[in-house]
Enzyme design. Structure first.
Site, PDB file in Angstrom:
ATOM      1  N   ASP A 192       0.958  -1.353   0.033  1.00  0.00           N
ATOM      2  CA  ASP A 192      -0.117  -0.127  -0.115  1.00  0.00           C
ATOM      3  C   ASP A 192       0.800   1.268   0.180  1.00  0.00           C
ATOM      4  O   ASP A 192       1.637   1.539   1.116  1.00  0.00           O
ATOM      5  CB  ASP A 192      -0.765  -0.158   1.184  1.00  0.00           C
ATOM      6  CG  ASP A 192      -2.044   1.110   1.339  1.00  0.00           C
ATOM      7  OD1 ASP A 192      -1.522   2.125   0.699  1.00  0.00           O
ATOM      8  OD2 ASP A 192      -2.840   0.994   1.892  1.00  0.00           O
ATOM      9  N   SER A 210      -4.439  13.710 -15.600  1.00  0.00           N
ATOM     10  CA  SER A 210      -5.765  13.465 -16.462  1.00  0.00           C
ATOM     11  C   SER A 210      -6.405  14.492 -16.999  1.00  0.00           C
ATOM     12  O   SER A 210      -6.137  15.694 -16.426  1.00  0.00           O
ATOM     13  CB  SER A 210      -6.610  12.654 -15.303  1.00  0.00           C
ATOM     14  OG  SER A 210      -7.918  12.632 -16.068  1.00  0.00           O
ATOM     15  N   TYR A 232     -11.536  14.384  -8.260  1.00  0.00           N
ATOM     16  CA  TYR A 232     -10.483  13.625  -9.016  1.00  0.00           C
ATOM     17  C   TYR A 232      -9.832  14.229  -9.710  1.00  0.00           C
ATOM     18  O   TYR A 232      -8.550  14.324  -9.714  1.00  0.00           O
ATOM     19  CB  TYR A 232     -11.432  12.198  -9.798  1.00  0.00           C
ATOM     20  CG  TYR A 232     -10.302  11.693 -10.770  1.00  0.00           C
ATOM     21  CD1 TYR A 232      -9.623  10.375 -10.137  1.00  0.00           C
ATOM     22  CD2 TYR A 232     -10.351  11.925 -12.211  1.00  0.00           C
ATOM     23  CE1 TYR A 232      -8.737  10.000 -11.064  1.00  0.00           C
ATOM     24  CE2 TYR A 232      -9.431  11.161 -12.900  1.00  0.00           C
ATOM     25  CZ  TYR A 232      -8.794  10.311 -12.457  1.00  0.00           C
ATOM     26  OH  TYR A 232      -7.857   9.579 -13.469  1.00  0.00           O
ATOM     27  N   GLU A 255     -15.626   0.652 -14.609  1.00  0.00           N
ATOM     28  CA  GLU A 255     -15.128   0.864 -15.817  1.00  0.00           C
ATOM     29  C   GLU A 255     -15.729   2.045 -16.601  1.00  0.00           C
ATOM     30  O   GLU A 255     -16.714   2.618 -16.077  1.00  0.00           O
ATOM     31  CB  GLU A 255     -15.973  -0.544 -16.592  1.00  0.00           C
ATOM     32  CG  GLU A 255     -17.348  -0.680 -16.848  1.00  0.00           C
ATOM     33  CD  GLU A 255     -18.044  -1.184 -15.242  1.00  0.00           C
ATOM     34  OE1 GLU A 255     -17.304  -1.063 -14.213  1.00  0.00           O
ATOM     35  OE2 GLU A 255     -19.414  -0.931 -15.542  1.00  0.00           O
ATOM     36  N   LYS A 259     -22.234  -4.547 -22.281  1.00  0.00           N
ATOM     37  CA  LYS A 259     -23.664  -4.590 -22.693  1.00  0.00           C
ATOM     38  C   LYS A 259     -24.047  -5.112 -23.792  1.00  0.00           C
ATOM     39  O   LYS A 259     -24.845  -5.949 -24.016  1.00  0.00           O
ATOM     40  CB  LYS A 259     -24.168  -3.099 -22.416  1.00  0.00           C
ATOM     41  CG  LYS A 259     -24.142  -2.360 -20.737  1.00  0.00           C
ATOM     42  CD  LYS A 259     -24.568  -1.003 -21.068  1.00  0.00           C
ATOM     43  CE  LYS A 259     -24.406  -0.349 -19.426  1.00  0.00           C
ATOM     44  NZ  LYS A 259     -24.784   0.952 -19.665  1.00  0.00           N
TER      45      LYS A 259
HETATM   46  P1  NAD Z   1      -6.251   1.420 -12.736  1.00  0.00           P
HETATM   47  O1  NAD Z   1      -7.357   1.583 -11.373  1.00  0.00           O
HETATM   48  O2  NAD Z   1      -6.354   0.010 -13.386  1.00  0.00           O
HETATM   49  O3  NAD Z   1      -4.700   1.302 -11.831  1.00  0.00           O
HETATM   50  C1  NAD Z   1      -4.734   2.095 -10.841  1.00  0.00           C
HETATM   51  C2  NAD Z   1      -3.785   0.973  -9.732  1.00  0.00           C
HETATM   52  O4  NAD Z   1      -3.456   1.729  -8.647  1.00  0.00           O
HETATM   53  C3  NAD Z   1      -4.752  -0.199  -9.423  1.00  0.00           C
HETATM   54  O5  NAD Z   1      -4.151  -1.427  -9.942  1.00  0.00           O
HETATM   55  C4  NAD Z   1      -4.722   0.006  -7.789  1.00  0.00           C
HETATM   56  O6  NAD Z   1      -5.002  -1.161  -7.095  1.00  0.00           O
HETATM   57  C5  NAD Z   1      -3.513   0.760  -7.742  1.00  0.00           C
HETATM   58  N1  NAD Z   1      -3.511   1.545  -6.251  1.00  0.00           N
HETATM   59  C6  NAD Z   1      -4.403   2.248  -5.920  1.00  0.00           C
HETATM   60  N2  NAD Z   1      -4.263   2.558  -4.717  1.00  0.00           N
HETATM   61  C7  NAD Z   1      -3.191   2.318  -4.072  1.00  0.00           C
HETATM   62  C8  NAD Z   1      -2.351   2.044  -3.132  1.00  0.00           C
HETATM   63  N3  NAD Z   1      -2.532   2.937  -1.795  1.00  0.00           N
HETATM   64  N4  NAD Z   1      -1.168   1.447  -3.004  1.00  0.00           N
HETATM   65  C9  NAD Z   1      -0.734   0.556  -4.198  1.00  0.00           C
HETATM   66  N5  NAD Z   1      -1.404   0.595  -5.219  1.00  0.00           N
HETATM   67  C10 NAD Z   1      -2.489   1.360  -5.350  1.00  0.00           C
HETATM   68  O7  NAD Z   1      -6.226   2.582 -13.447  1.00  0.00           O
HETATM   69  P2  NAD Z   1      -5.593   2.924 -14.756  1.00  0.00           P
HETATM   70  O8  NAD Z   1      -6.603   3.091 -15.862  1.00  0.00           O
HETATM   71  O9  NAD Z   1      -4.543   1.879 -15.232  1.00  0.00           O
HETATM   72  O10 NAD Z   1      -4.670   4.352 -14.646  1.00  0.00           O
HETATM   73  C11 NAD Z   1      -3.479   4.661 -14.111  1.00  0.00           C
HETATM   74  C12 NAD Z   1      -3.219   5.985 -14.175  1.00  0.00           C
HETATM   75  O11 NAD Z   1      -3.550   6.665 -15.055  1.00  0.00           O
HETATM   76  C13 NAD Z   1      -4.046   6.461 -12.978  1.00  0.00           C
HETATM   77  O12 NAD Z   1      -3.271   7.539 -11.892  1.00  0.00           O
HETATM   78  C14 NAD Z   1      -5.051   7.244 -13.607  1.00  0.00           C
HETATM   79  O13 NAD Z   1      -5.886   8.276 -12.796  1.00  0.00           O
HETATM   80  C15 NAD Z   1      -4.471   7.761 -14.640  1.00  0.00           C
HETATM   81  N6  NAD Z   1      -5.380   8.125 -15.865  1.00  0.00           N
HETATM   82  C16 NAD Z   1      -6.134   7.010 -16.363  1.00  0.00           C
HETATM   83  C17 NAD Z   1      -6.873   7.360 -17.229  1.00  0.00           C
HETATM   84  C18 NAD Z   1      -7.776   6.170 -18.256  1.00  0.00           C
HETATM   85  O14 NAD Z   1      -8.633   6.298 -18.953  1.00  0.00           O
HETATM   86  N7  NAD Z   1      -7.543   4.789 -17.850  1.00  0.00           N
HETATM   87  C19 NAD Z   1      -7.304   8.697 -17.806  1.00  0.00           C
HETATM   88  C20 NAD Z   1      -6.531   9.858 -17.140  1.00  0.00           C
HETATM   89  C21 NAD Z   1      -5.715   9.425 -16.200  1.00  0.00           C
END
Ligand code: NAD
Length: 341
Positions: A54, A136, A167, A209, A218
């Site tokens: 964590d 983001s 967020y 999702e 869906k």
């Molecule tokens: P995701 O939720 O699949 O991955 C994030 C990971 O962080 C998860 O596996 C989660 O378990 C881990 N995590 C959360 N809290 C934690 C903690 N306290 N200790 C250790 N691990 C922890 O999301 P993603 O889609 O892979 O996104 C990755 C990054 O990109 C994020 O920061 C997200 O905000 C950013 N982002 C994603 C998108 C998108 O469309 N997917 C868009 C904009 C920004």
């Protein structure tokens, strides 16, 4: 002559983008360590070492930031990719019910990672680690995204700030935090503002999702000839979606360049959500009717990436069309749905 193997740490390596980045770094012969609360959900990690931990705990971050490759002691990483965050689709982010945990958890991770890196650099007398932060598009002001046909998400439009979610506010705070550590402690950083990343191995069920995965699920669940699906809002809200392989390629290019950002990493192929439904129904070869849920959480009315800066700085633009990326995504989600039937 043998070259030294580069090392990378992927924080959030059990998540969608982190897991894909690990695979990419391994294909480039990096030694990769990853940390996450959980293992990747849909595939085996390719990381050399995967730590369940964590990142809100300082001690976990202190251990994470040391290279643990055989034969190394007290060594800092060449690169860190910071993807760990409390993430979700509109159903998680825009209801307001998770605001405190989103802000607290994600900000704590970023504060810990940067401060521990600063202390480690001081202790080891080095400053070699370059750190990537996944910001983001959710940090862009709501007032520039009210017209679905002409949203403005050029990097310079960020201020005066007015994100439509906590967020987004946390993302804005944290990108500033990365640049502050870069300014004051000379830590090399690269910051991207991602716009809706999608693709196979992404969350497709359970409430966190995003729209492409939800619509694929869906439609995959309908009978072969088709039927009706629920669509959030009137479907006239616009978005663009970037395929995961493009996201990883752009991120690697950013990290390999001297340009720090913040820079949009997204697609400019803007569609309405109704069009997105249409695309997936063509791919699935099903007749799909829409039931609009007008009181669903939605986010901004329009959003599109503005890629002028990244084209100018990195010469990058997406290689995957939305139709091509959705084709891969639908095929994968369709398989997932069939496994559960
Ligand atoms: P995701 O939720 O699949 O991955 C994030 C990971 O962080 C998860 O596996 C989660 O378990 C881990 N995590 C959360 N809290 C934690 C903690 N306290 N200790 C250790 N691990 C922890 O999301 P993603 O889609 O892979 O996104 C990755 C990054 O990109 C994020 O920061 C997200 O905000 C950013 N982002 C994603 C998108 C998108 O469309 N997917 C868009 C904009 C920004």
């Amino acid at each position: 002559m043998a070259t030294t193997q580069k090392t990378a740490l992927v924080l959030g390596g059990g998540g969608f983008i982190g897991n894909a980045m690990i695979s990419r770094l391994k294909s480039e012969n990096y030694w990769v360590k990853a940390v996450d609360l959980k293992n990747p959900e849909f595939s085996q990690t390719e990381a050399d070492e995967f730590v369940i931990g964590d990142l809100r705990n300082v001690a976990t971050v202190e251990n994470a930031l040391l290279v643990t490759k055989a034969g190394t002691t007290n060594e800092a990483f060449d690169e860190i990719y910071q993807f760990a965050a409390d993430m979700g689709g509109a159903g998680f982010v825009f209801t307001g019910e998770h605001d405190a945990e989103i802000m607290h958890n994600s900000a704590t991770i970023n504060l810990n990672v940067l401060e521990v890196l600063r202390q480690l650099n001081e202790k080891l007398g080095v400053n070699k680690t370059k750190i990537f932060y996944s910001g983001s598009a959710c940090m862009y002001p709501e007032h520039n995204q009210l017209d679905p046909d002409n949203p403005n998400c050029v990097e310079s439009s960020a201020y005066p700030a007015n994100p439509d979610s906590e967020y987004g506010w946390e993302k804005l705070f944290s990108e500033r935090l990365y640049f502050s550590y870069s300014r004051n402690y000379k830590i090399p950083v690269a910051v991207a503002r991602y716009h809706n990343i999608y693709g196979p191995l992404g969350t497709w069920d359970g409430g966190r999702e995003k729209a492409p995965a939800a619509i694929c699920r869906k439609i995959a669940k309908l009978d072969v000839e088709g039927g009706a699906i629920e669509v959030w809002g009137d479907g006239l809200q616009t978005r663009s979606f970037l395929y995961i392989k493009d996201c990883i390629e752009a991120t690697r290019r950013l990290m390999s360049s001297s340009f720090a950002g913040p820079v949009n990493i997204g697609s400019e192929e803007m569609v309405t959500i109704n069009q997105l439904v249409e695309y997936v129904s063509v791919i699935a070869n099903k007749k799909v009717n829409r039931n609009h849920k007008l009181d669903a959480p939605l986010g901004v009315r329009g959003r599109n990436s503005d890629n002028r800066l990244i084209e100018q700085e990195l010469g990058w633009s997406p290689a995957w069309t939305l139709m091509a990326g959705l084709g891969e995504t639908y095929a994968w989600i369709n398989d997932q749905v069939r496994v559960l039937v």
